[in-house]
Design an enzyme around this catalytic site. Structure first.
Site, PDB file in Angstrom:
ATOM      1  N   ASP A  11       0.607   5.453  -0.245  1.00  0.00           N
ATOM      2  CA  ASP A  11       2.038   5.590   0.064  1.00  0.00           C
ATOM      3  C   ASP A  11       2.799   5.608  -1.256  1.00  0.00           C
ATOM      4  O   ASP A  11       2.291   5.134  -2.288  1.00  0.00           O
ATOM      5  CB  ASP A  11       2.535   4.441   0.942  1.00  0.00           C
ATOM      6  N   SER A  12       4.007   6.119  -1.210  1.00  0.00           N
ATOM      7  CA  SER A  12       4.850   6.133  -2.404  1.00  0.00           C
ATOM      8  C   SER A  12       5.275   4.721  -2.796  1.00  0.00           C
ATOM      9  O   SER A  12       5.729   4.502  -3.917  1.00  0.00           O
ATOM     10  CB  SER A  12       6.091   6.999  -2.163  1.00  0.00           C
ATOM     11  N   TYR A  43      10.013   8.696  -2.998  1.00  0.00           N
ATOM     12  CA  TYR A  43       9.704  10.119  -3.044  1.00  0.00           C
ATOM     13  C   TYR A  43      10.737  10.970  -2.295  1.00  0.00           C
ATOM     14  O   TYR A  43      10.834  12.169  -2.512  1.00  0.00           O
ATOM     15  CB  TYR A  43       8.338  10.384  -2.400  1.00  0.00           C
ATOM     16  N   GLY A  44      11.450  10.353  -1.367  1.00  0.00           N
ATOM     17  CA  GLY A  44      12.226  11.106  -0.388  1.00  0.00           C
ATOM     18  C   GLY A  44      13.224  12.092  -0.937  1.00  0.00           C
ATOM     19  O   GLY A  44      13.482  13.131  -0.320  1.00  0.00           O
ATOM     20  N   CYS A  74       2.424   8.146   4.305  1.00  0.00           N
ATOM     21  CA  CYS A  74       3.754   8.446   3.776  1.00  0.00           C
ATOM     22  C   CYS A  74       4.213   9.738   4.423  1.00  0.00           C
ATOM     23  O   CYS A  74       3.544  10.771   4.295  1.00  0.00           O
ATOM     24  CB  CYS A  74       3.693   8.596   2.260  1.00  0.00           C
ATOM     25  N   ASN A  75       5.324   9.687   5.138  1.00  0.00           N
ATOM     26  CA  ASN A  75       5.801  10.884   5.825  1.00  0.00           C
ATOM     27  C   ASN A  75       6.250  11.967   4.857  1.00  0.00           C
ATOM     28  O   ASN A  75       6.011  13.153   5.085  1.00  0.00           O
ATOM     29  CB  ASN A  75       6.947  10.510   6.760  1.00  0.00           C
ATOM     30  N   THR A  76       6.895  11.570   3.763  1.00  0.00           N
ATOM     31  CA  THR A  76       7.357  12.569   2.798  1.00  0.00           C
ATOM     32  C   THR A  76       6.175  13.305   2.180  1.00  0.00           C
ATOM     33  O   THR A  76       6.181  14.539   2.069  1.00  0.00           O
ATOM     34  CB  THR A  76       8.199  11.901   1.702  1.00  0.00           C
ATOM     35  N   GLU A 159      12.425  -1.397  -0.381  1.00  0.00           N
ATOM     36  CA  GLU A 159      11.647  -1.621  -1.592  1.00  0.00           C
ATOM     37  C   GLU A 159      12.249  -2.735  -2.456  1.00  0.00           C
ATOM     38  O   GLU A 159      11.528  -3.459  -3.128  1.00  0.00           O
ATOM     39  CB  GLU A 159      11.555  -0.324  -2.406  1.00  0.00           C
ATOM     40  N   CYS A 193       9.277   7.232   8.878  1.00  0.00           N
ATOM     41  CA  CYS A 193       9.024   6.736   7.530  1.00  0.00           C
ATOM     42  C   CYS A 193       8.354   5.391   7.692  1.00  0.00           C
ATOM     43  O   CYS A 193       8.824   4.551   8.480  1.00  0.00           O
ATOM     44  CB  CYS A 193      10.323   6.598   6.735  1.00  0.00           C
ATOM     45  N   HIS A 195       8.303   2.882   5.890  1.00  0.00           N
ATOM     46  CA  HIS A 195       9.104   1.731   5.458  1.00  0.00           C
ATOM     47  C   HIS A 195       9.968   1.176   6.591  1.00  0.00           C
ATOM     48  O   HIS A 195      10.308  -0.008   6.592  1.00  0.00           O
ATOM     49  CB  HIS A 195      10.050   2.129   4.317  1.00  0.00           C
TER      50      HIS A 195
END
Length: 281
Positions: A11-12, A43-44, A74-76, A159, A193, A195
């Site tokens: 993941d980012s 990353y988004g 990670c969706n992005t 984050e 996402c 998160h």
């Protein structure tokens, strides 16, 4: 991890730990390596090329650690890098290696949660702009109406650990209001996402009680169980000693461990890996 062939999870940042937690609950015997690219998160809002470069660098590093199977939690990254990695970057590599994302497994089932056949998708700017969910959901549920809303401030809130403070409610309510203004018939909202599950209680508090809020962890985990059953040649490559290793690209591993332990619902002790160790060939 000499002699081991773990499942890699990327993941980012720390959001992918919500997916990792669900996977580990359903497949506890396997070995795992988690890599969070926290030093370059989020990353988004980054460009397609940058997201692809960063994701491919991290995927290659996980391959070097012996992972034959990598989950982009990670969706992005799944939206803007997975296809290029699968169709271009992995050409010429060991054909038994696999990189999977989180969008398709979610798209395959999301329509089953909605009675009105109208759903909302909350994601990063990159995920929303890619329209990956619109495309994938259309394949499985062409009757669904899908409304998207980008939430650019939610990942930084999570984050940084600010998501629990009262100030975060303003931004949660703002984006939810913009989504629900698109249709009063939305009865299901996908947290697109990894998160966002840490915001789930606050999200629910600002929505009508009849609206379902769906996180991806269990969906992706169940899909992976099914995938391994259908691909025994890959499943047999995976080592099973129950070890879990965590790596982050931020040198502040103590901060990562503090926040990651809440995502993973268990103590996390990570190691630092510098992005200078990555190579993008």
């Amino acid at each position: 991890m000499p002699g081991k062939t773990p499942i890699g999870i990327f993941d980012s940042g720390i959001g992918g730990l919500t997916v990792f937690r669900s996977i580990a609950e359903q497949l506890p015997a396997y070995d795992y390596i988690y890599l969070g690219d926290n030093s370059r998160a989020p990353y988004g809002n980054r460009s397609f090329n940058t997201i692809h470069q960063y994701t491919w660098e991290c995927v290659q590093w996980l391959f070097q650690q012996g992972c034959p199977l990598i989950i982009l939690a990670c969706n992005t990254a799944s939206a803007k890098a997975l296809r290029t990695i699968q169709q271009k970057d992995m050409q010429g590599l060991d054909p038994s290696k696999r990189v999977l994302g989180v969008i398709r497994p979610t798209a395959e089932v999301i329509g089953k949660y909605s009675k009105t056949k109208e759903i909302g998708v909350l994601g990063t700017v990159g995920t929303v702009k890619s329209e990956s969910y619109l495309i994938e959901i259309q394949k499985f549920f062409p009757e669904l109406k899908v409304y998207q809303q980008a939430c650019p401030l939610w990942v930084p809130l999570v984050e940084s650990g600010e998501y629990e403070k009262p100030g975060s409610d303003y931004f949660i309510q703002e984006y939810l209001g913009e989504l629900m203004a698109q249709s009063t018939n939305i009865d299901t909202i996908l947290l697109a996402c990894t998160h966002y599950p840490l915001l789930q209680d606050k999200i629910k508090a600002h929505l009508p009680q009849h609206v379902n809020v769906i996180a991806q962890g269990d969906i992706v985990a169940k899909s992976l169980v099914d995938y391994l059953q259908r691909h025994p040649e890959l499943e047999q490559q995976l080592s099973k000693t129950g070890t879990r290793e965590f790596y982050t690209t931020t040198d502040d591993t103590a901060d990562f461990d503090h926040h990651a332990s809440r995502f993973f619902s268990a103590p996390v002790k990570s190691s630092f890996v510098s992005v200078t160790e990555f190579s993008c060939k």
